[in-house]
Structures are given as structure tokens and as C-alpha cells.
Design an enzyme around this catalytic site. Structure first.
Site, PDB file in Angstrom:
ATOM      1  CG  MET A  40      11.186   0.317 -25.598  1.00 47.08           C
ATOM      2  SD  MET A  40      11.727  -1.384 -25.758  1.00 47.08           S
ATOM      3  CE  MET A  40      10.162  -2.221 -26.059  1.00 47.08           C
ATOM      4  CG  MET A  71       8.002   0.646 -21.843  1.00 47.17           C
ATOM      5  SD  MET A  71       8.066  -0.829 -22.870  1.00 47.17           S
ATOM      6  CE  MET A  71       7.346  -0.183 -24.366  1.00 47.17           C
ATOM      7  CG  MET A 140       3.954  -3.517 -18.635  1.00 47.69           C
ATOM      8  SD  MET A 140       3.730  -3.424 -20.422  1.00 47.69           S
ATOM      9  CE  MET A 140       4.925  -4.638 -20.999  1.00 47.69           C
ATOM     10  CG  ASP A 178       2.052  -4.346 -23.939  1.00 47.81           C
ATOM     11  OD1 ASP A 178       2.357  -5.233 -24.746  1.00 47.81           O
ATOM     12  OD2 ASP A 178       2.584  -3.224 -23.918  1.00 47.81           O
TER      13      ASP A 178
HETATM   14  C1  DX5 Z   1       7.032  -4.964 -24.504  1.00 43.05           C
HETATM   15  C2  DX5 Z   1       6.068  -4.062 -25.249  1.00 43.05           C
HETATM   16  C3  DX5 Z   1       4.988  -4.796 -25.938  1.00 43.05           C
HETATM   17  C4  DX5 Z   1       5.463  -5.767 -26.989  1.00 43.05           C
HETATM   18  C5  DX5 Z   1       4.539  -6.938 -26.903  1.00 43.05           C
HETATM   19  O1  DX5 Z   1       7.861  -4.202 -23.700  1.00 43.05           O
HETATM   20  O2  DX5 Z   1       5.438  -3.155 -24.355  1.00 43.05           O
HETATM   21  O3  DX5 Z   1       4.013  -3.902 -26.493  1.00 43.05           O
HETATM   22  O4  DX5 Z   1       5.467  -5.272 -28.283  1.00 43.05           O
HETATM   23  O5  DX5 Z   1       5.023  -7.925 -27.726  1.00 43.05           O
HETATM   24  P1  DX5 Z   1       4.448  -9.391 -27.734  1.00 43.05           P
HETATM   25  O6  DX5 Z   1       2.998  -9.300 -28.105  1.00 43.05           O
HETATM   26  O7  DX5 Z   1       5.277 -10.066 -28.738  1.00 43.05           O
HETATM   27  O8  DX5 Z   1       4.618  -9.953 -26.331  1.00 43.05           O
HETATM   28 ZN    ZN Z   2       3.728  -1.951 -25.193  1.00 39.88          ZN
END
Ligand code: DX5
Ligand code: ZN
Length: 226
Positions: A40, A71, A140, A178
Site C-alpha cells: 500500500m 494497492m 476484493m 481477498d
Molecule cells: C486488504 C488486503 C487484504 C487483507 C485481508 O486491503 O488486500 O489482503 O490483508 O485481510 P482480512 O483477511 O483480515 O480481511
Molecule cells: Zn490483499
């Protein structure tokens, strides 16, 4: 009919960042398939997490496939550095680049698997003209930016739509989901057609802990290979 188990990609985002090497070892010993690395940049999403230096430091200590989830804005500028740091798969957000085709081609040219991620409100048609370039689609099921959010159930029909589209592609494309994946939601996303599960908080902070990795693999039993 060939069968396969769902792949499990623990998200390092929920691990203890003070002992990442040990956390990766635990994930690997627990039977994970991929290590999901959430990158990120403070622009595409507000948070800043880690960069290629962290991958490079972990790379000698793990045989897991490094599943890099970018991201970041303008991800096309970051591909070489993550490839050099040890990524096996690079997934970028279709919302973050004007150069999706070129970026996917570049990832594949470097010998890596290429993925495209869709935010919850982004329709599958964004992938219409890049199917030949895709090894993975990442749906997502929360808004990107943080672990520990609740699964958005409206993503289930979207997963079904993409799974059907992948069946018509005629070659293997992973369908990874995810966000908010745990013991309750995993069977639903597997039934909808997911071939890989990303999970962070459920694996690192949940009641079952790392045993959830094996539990995910038995959910739904052997399933049709896409
Ligand atoms: C969120 C990430 C995910 C995150 C998922 O922006 O892309 O990979 O780590 O976390 P959980 O499984 O806790 O929702
Ligand atoms: Zn992720």
C-alpha cells in the site's frame, strides 16, 4: 474429472511485523500455498505498508510463492523492483492504472504470473480485453486498505460471473478472493468458484489460528478444476 484443493494465501498484513521471518516460517509449515503481500502506497489507499526491500529480505527464508498485491497508483512503475525482489505473481488494480494491458504484458515478459484486482464496485467487464494476459483475477470482497473488515456478500454473484467467464477462457486462470475470508465465508466463496483464498486476520488472530489453512483446503472437498 480432475480435482484440486483451493489454494490458501495467508496475508502477511495481519502478521507480527516485529518477527516477519518467523511468521513466514509458521505459515509455510502450516501448509500455505502462497504468501500474500499487501503493498500500500498511501495514495491508492491511505495506508503505507511495505516495499520490495521487505520481500527481498524474506525471499531467502521461504519457498512459498510470493503473491504480491499492489494497492498502489501507477503500479506499472513498480513492476521491475518487485520482480527483482522475488515476486512470483504480481497483481495490480485495474482502477490504479491507465496501462493495464502494458503492465500485464510486462509482468509476463519477466516470467512472472500476472493478476488483475477489482475493487468491490468495479465490474468484471474491466477485464474484457485482457483475458489472454491474465493468470489470476483477484476479487476484493472488502474495500482495500486494511485487514479485519467484514466480507461484502454482494461479491458472491460477481465471483460466480467471473468463474463462468474463466471457464470459457480455456486455460487455467486463478480466481482469488481477498477480504473478510474466514470459516464462515470461505465455503460460500469456494461454492461461488474461488480457486484461491486470501486471509489475514482469521489466520493470525482467529480462534483456529493457523489450523485454518488446512481447514480451508478441506472445505467443499475436492472441486472441479477451472
Ligand atoms: C486488504 C488486503 C487484504 C487483507 C485481508 O486491503 O488486500 O489482503 O490483508 O485481510 P482480512 O483477511 O483480515 O480481511
Ligand atoms: Zn490483499
Amino acid at each position: 474429472m480432475s480435482t484440486d484443493r483451493v489454494k490458501v494465501a495467508p496475508s502477511l498484513l495481519s502478521a507480527d511485523f516485529g518477527r516477519l521471518r518467523e511468521e513466514v516460517r509458521r505459515i509455510e509449515e502450516a501448509g500455505a500455498d502462497w504468501l500474500h503481500l499487501d503493498i500500500m502506497d498511501g495514495r491508492f489507499v491511505p495506508a503505507i505498508t511495505m516495499g520490495p526491500l521487505v520481500l527481498k529480505a524474506l525471499r531467502p527464508h521461504s519457498a512459498l510463492a510470493f503473491d504480491v498485491h499492489l494497492m498502489v497508483e501507477e503500479p506499472e512503475k513498480q513492476l521491475e523492483s518487485f520482480a527483482a525482489a522475488g515476486a512470483d505473481m504480481i497483481t495490480l488494480h485495474v482502477e490504479a492504472t491507465a496501462h493495464l494491458d502494458g503492465a500485464l504484458r510486462r509482468i509476463r515478459e519477466m516470467g512472472l504470473k500476472a493478476g488483475a484486482a477489482l475493487n468491490p464496485a468495479t465490474p468484471p467487464c474491466f477485464l474484457d480485453h485482457v483475458w489472454p494476459l491474465l493468470d489470476l483475477v483477484l476479487v476484493m470482497s472488502v474495500n482495500p486498505g486494511a485487514g479485519g473488515q467484514a466480507f461484502i456478500p454482494e461479491m458472491l454473484p460477481k465471483i460466480e460471473t467471473i468463474a463462468a467467464r474463466i471457464r470459457s477462457v480455456g486455460r487455467p486462470v486463478e480466481l482469488s478472493v481477498d477480504g473478510g475470508i474466514g470459516a464462515g465465508t470461505a465455503p460460500q466463496v469456494i461454492a461461488a468458484g474461488a480457486t484461491a483464498l486470501v486471509a489475514g486476520s482469521a489466520i493470525f488472530h482467529g480462534r483456529e489460528g493457523l489450523e485454518l489453512i488446512q481447514a480451508f483446503k478441506t472445505m467443499g472437498g475436492p472441486r472441479r478444476k477451472v
